[in-house]
Design a protein around this motif. Structure first.
Motif, PDB file in Angstrom:
ATOM      1  N   TYR A  66       0.810  -1.214   0.000  1.00  0.00           N
ATOM      2  CA  TYR A  66       0.000   0.000   0.000  1.00  0.00           C
ATOM      3  C   TYR A  66       0.848   1.271   0.000  1.00  0.00           C
ATOM      4  O   TYR A  66       0.325   2.364   0.138  1.00  0.00           O
ATOM      5  CB  TYR A  66      -0.940   0.019   1.201  1.00  0.00           C
ATOM      6  CG  TYR A  66      -2.139  -0.897   1.077  1.00  0.00           C
ATOM      7  CD1 TYR A  66      -2.490  -1.461  -0.142  1.00  0.00           C
ATOM      8  CD2 TYR A  66      -2.928  -1.186   2.184  1.00  0.00           C
ATOM      9  CE1 TYR A  66      -3.579  -2.301  -0.254  1.00  0.00           C
ATOM     10  CE2 TYR A  66      -4.032  -2.024   2.079  1.00  0.00           C
ATOM     11  CZ  TYR A  66      -4.354  -2.575   0.859  1.00  0.00           C
ATOM     12  OH  TYR A  66      -5.454  -3.402   0.755  1.00  0.00           O
ATOM     13  N   ASN A 146      -9.614   4.164 -11.123  1.00  0.00           N
ATOM     14  CA  ASN A 146      -9.151   2.784 -11.068  1.00  0.00           C
ATOM     15  C   ASN A 146      -9.986   1.938 -12.030  1.00  0.00           C
ATOM     16  O   ASN A 146     -10.961   2.428 -12.612  1.00  0.00           O
ATOM     17  CB  ASN A 146      -9.177   2.245  -9.631  1.00  0.00           C
ATOM     18  CG  ASN A 146     -10.572   2.203  -9.029  1.00  0.00           C
ATOM     19  OD1 ASN A 146     -11.580   2.103  -9.739  1.00  0.00           O
ATOM     20  ND2 ASN A 146     -10.660   2.271  -7.711  1.00  0.00           N
ATOM     21  N   LYS A 150     -13.854   4.094 -10.189  1.00  0.00           N
ATOM     22  CA  LYS A 150     -13.929   4.989  -9.034  1.00  0.00           C
ATOM     23  C   LYS A 150     -12.795   6.011  -9.113  1.00  0.00           C
ATOM     24  O   LYS A 150     -11.629   5.641  -9.223  1.00  0.00           O
ATOM     25  CB  LYS A 150     -13.815   4.189  -7.741  1.00  0.00           C
ATOM     26  CG  LYS A 150     -14.125   5.006  -6.482  1.00  0.00           C
ATOM     27  CD  LYS A 150     -15.611   5.276  -6.335  1.00  0.00           C
ATOM     28  CE  LYS A 150     -15.895   5.918  -4.981  1.00  0.00           C
ATOM     29  NZ  LYS A 150     -17.333   6.176  -4.796  1.00  0.00           N
ATOM     30  N   ILE A 152     -10.332   9.322  -7.783  1.00  0.00           N
ATOM     31  CA  ILE A 152      -9.741   9.984  -6.627  1.00  0.00           C
ATOM     32  C   ILE A 152      -8.970  11.178  -7.174  1.00  0.00           C
ATOM     33  O   ILE A 152      -8.372  11.094  -8.259  1.00  0.00           O
ATOM     34  CB  ILE A 152      -8.807   9.035  -5.848  1.00  0.00           C
ATOM     35  CG1 ILE A 152      -8.261   9.707  -4.592  1.00  0.00           C
ATOM     36  CG2 ILE A 152      -7.667   8.556  -6.717  1.00  0.00           C
ATOM     37  CD1 ILE A 152      -7.396   8.787  -3.721  1.00  0.00           C
ATOM     38  N   LYS A 172      -1.628   6.614  -1.001  1.00  0.00           N
ATOM     39  CA  LYS A 172      -3.054   6.856  -1.268  1.00  0.00           C
ATOM     40  C   LYS A 172      -3.421   6.492  -2.699  1.00  0.00           C
ATOM     41  O   LYS A 172      -4.472   5.902  -2.942  1.00  0.00           O
ATOM     42  CB  LYS A 172      -3.387   8.325  -0.984  1.00  0.00           C
ATOM     43  CG  LYS A 172      -3.346   8.678   0.494  1.00  0.00           C
ATOM     44  CD  LYS A 172      -3.671  10.138   0.736  1.00  0.00           C
ATOM     45  CE  LYS A 172      -3.581  10.459   2.229  1.00  0.00           C
ATOM     46  NZ  LYS A 172      -3.846  11.894   2.508  1.00  0.00           N
ATOM     47  N   SER A 175      -2.804   2.461  -3.317  1.00  0.00           N
ATOM     48  CA  SER A 175      -3.802   1.625  -2.644  1.00  0.00           C
ATOM     49  C   SER A 175      -5.172   1.798  -3.280  1.00  0.00           C
ATOM     50  O   SER A 175      -5.942   0.838  -3.382  1.00  0.00           O
ATOM     51  CB  SER A 175      -3.857   1.944  -1.148  1.00  0.00           C
ATOM     52  OG  SER A 175      -4.216   3.290  -0.922  1.00  0.00           O
ATOM     53  N   HIS A 176      -5.498   3.012  -3.742  1.00  0.00           N
ATOM     54  CA  HIS A 176      -6.773   3.237  -4.433  1.00  0.00           C
ATOM     55  C   HIS A 176      -6.855   2.357  -5.673  1.00  0.00           C
ATOM     56  O   HIS A 176      -7.905   1.772  -5.959  1.00  0.00           O
ATOM     57  CB  HIS A 176      -6.897   4.707  -4.828  1.00  0.00           C
ATOM     58  CG  HIS A 176      -8.114   5.018  -5.644  1.00  0.00           C
ATOM     59  ND1 HIS A 176      -9.375   5.099  -5.100  1.00  0.00           N
ATOM     60  CD2 HIS A 176      -8.261   5.246  -6.981  1.00  0.00           C
ATOM     61  CE1 HIS A 176     -10.249   5.371  -6.055  1.00  0.00           C
ATOM     62  NE2 HIS A 176      -9.589   5.464  -7.204  1.00  0.00           N
ATOM     63  N   GLN A 179      -6.732  -1.643  -4.459  1.00  0.00           N
ATOM     64  CA  GLN A 179      -7.968  -2.019  -3.780  1.00  0.00           C
ATOM     65  C   GLN A 179      -9.152  -1.966  -4.730  1.00  0.00           C
ATOM     66  O   GLN A 179     -10.114  -2.734  -4.576  1.00  0.00           O
ATOM     67  CB  GLN A 179      -8.206  -1.111  -2.581  1.00  0.00           C
ATOM     68  CG  GLN A 179      -7.230  -1.364  -1.433  1.00  0.00           C
ATOM     69  CD  GLN A 179      -7.349  -0.335  -0.334  1.00  0.00           C
ATOM     70  OE1 GLN A 179      -8.001   0.684  -0.463  1.00  0.00           O
ATOM     71  NE2 GLN A 179      -6.673  -0.601   0.777  1.00  0.00           N
ATOM     72  N   GLY A 180      -9.089  -1.060  -5.702  1.00  0.00           N
ATOM     73  CA  GLY A 180     -10.155  -1.004  -6.694  1.00  0.00           C
ATOM     74  C   GLY A 180     -10.246  -2.287  -7.491  1.00  0.00           C
ATOM     75  O   GLY A 180     -11.344  -2.823  -7.718  1.00  0.00           O
ATOM     76  N   ASN A 268     -14.298   1.572  -3.359  1.00  0.00           N
ATOM     77  CA  ASN A 268     -13.435   1.714  -4.527  1.00  0.00           C
ATOM     78  C   ASN A 268     -14.131   1.349  -5.832  1.00  0.00           C
ATOM     79  O   ASN A 268     -13.496   1.223  -6.866  1.00  0.00           O
ATOM     80  CB  ASN A 268     -12.178   0.853  -4.362  1.00  0.00           C
ATOM     81  CG  ASN A 268     -11.310   1.344  -3.229  1.00  0.00           C
ATOM     82  OD1 ASN A 268     -10.881   2.487  -3.246  1.00  0.00           O
ATOM     83  ND2 ASN A 268     -11.084   0.513  -2.242  1.00  0.00           N
TER      84      ASN A 268
END
Length: 281
Positions: A66, A146, A150, A152, A172, A175-176, A179-180, A268
């Motif tokens: 991450y 992602n 989603k 960011i 940030k 990991s976005h 995790q997506g 996500n």
């Protein structure tokens, strides 16, 4: 059993990173490759070398994927303008009883050869990721999307001069993205299971269906091919091994309650996609 089954995506995050890196033609991540081919053995070896439980090793390796660093115990979060304790250091503090013990554990972790090699590979991956991720708009309005749609915000205003802007922290953004993808793989399972899907937990879920895991792996692979192609014309999908076990209780004893009721895996995924299969966000 109680009619429920627990499923786990084996070493999901590192597999996602390794396989996505191959899809986009990144330089080889040989150390991550060795780790995912011998996940349990690597964790056990690290446990013995550093002198801690395997559970802590797993947490540290997740923090690395991450975007956490092993170079400094603290870092400056320019978005919140605060000096923050490194997440790996936080794990060391939580595991030990005194400040000296936590500092000693940090040194063992940050100087371990295997840990350093994995951390280097993750850094290499991030460089590849930045060249491949999909964005819209520019400047402070620029957004990173992602593969499940989603967004960011990609940039933050420079804190002191307020002139220009810079990227959000690697942790940030990385990991976005990761995790997506993981959330997308879980979404494929929900699409198949519908009301038989009970609840998600870290790296897996609980279900009423007694799946043939090979078939389920193929479903995720086929659907992820479509996801990645829709994302940016990427050719490839994710093949991740799935472990299954019969549950005696609905909430497995080795799962902490907050991992079950506090899961925010769907954050996500784009809301529109969730609505398409009748899942609220």
């Amino acid at each position: 059993g109680c009619g429920y089954y627990e499923y786990d995506l084996e070493n999901a995050h590192y597999n996602i990173v390794y396989q996505y890196n191959k899809m986009i033609g990144g330089l080889p991540l040989d150390n991550i490759g060795k780790y995912i081919r011998n996940t349990e053995g690597t964790r056990e070896s690290l446990s013995k070398e550093i002198g801690v439980d395997v559970g802590l090793i797993k947490l540290i390796l997740i923090e690395i994927i991450y975007g956490s660093t092993i170079e400094n115990q603290k870092w400056t979060d320019y978005e919140t303008r605060k000096i923050t304790i490194n997440t790996i250091m936080k794990e060391c503090i939580g595991y030990t009883n005194t400040q000296n013990e936590s500092l000693e554990l940090w040194r063992y972790v940050s100087n371990n050869k295997t840990i350093k090699e994995l951390w280097t590979d993750v850094g290499l991956f991030y460089n590849h990721l930045r060249k491949s991720w999909k964005t819209l708009n520019t400047g402070l309005k620029q957004k990173l999307y992602n593969p499940v749609g989603k967004p960011i915000y990609l940039n933050i205003e420079k804190p002191e001069t307020k002139r220009g802007y810079g990227l959000k922290s690697r942790g940030k953004l990385q990991s976005h993205f990761i995790q997506g993808i993981e959330s997308g793989l879980l979404l494929f399972v929900i699409e198949e299971e519908q009301k038989s899907f009970i609840l998600p937990h870290h790296d897996g879920w609980v279900s009423r269906i007694n799946w043939d895991t090979n078939r389920l792996e193929d479903i995720i692979y086929r659907k992820s091919i479509k996801m990645m192609n829709s994302y940016d014309g990427i050719d490839g999908g994710f093949r991740i091994k799935i472990k299954k076990r019969v549950l005696e209780d609905l909430i497995p004893k080795n799962i902490q309650l907050e991992q079950v009721v506090g899961v925010d895996w769907n954050k996500n995924i784009s809301p529109k996609r969730m609505e398409n299969i009748g899942v609220g966000v």
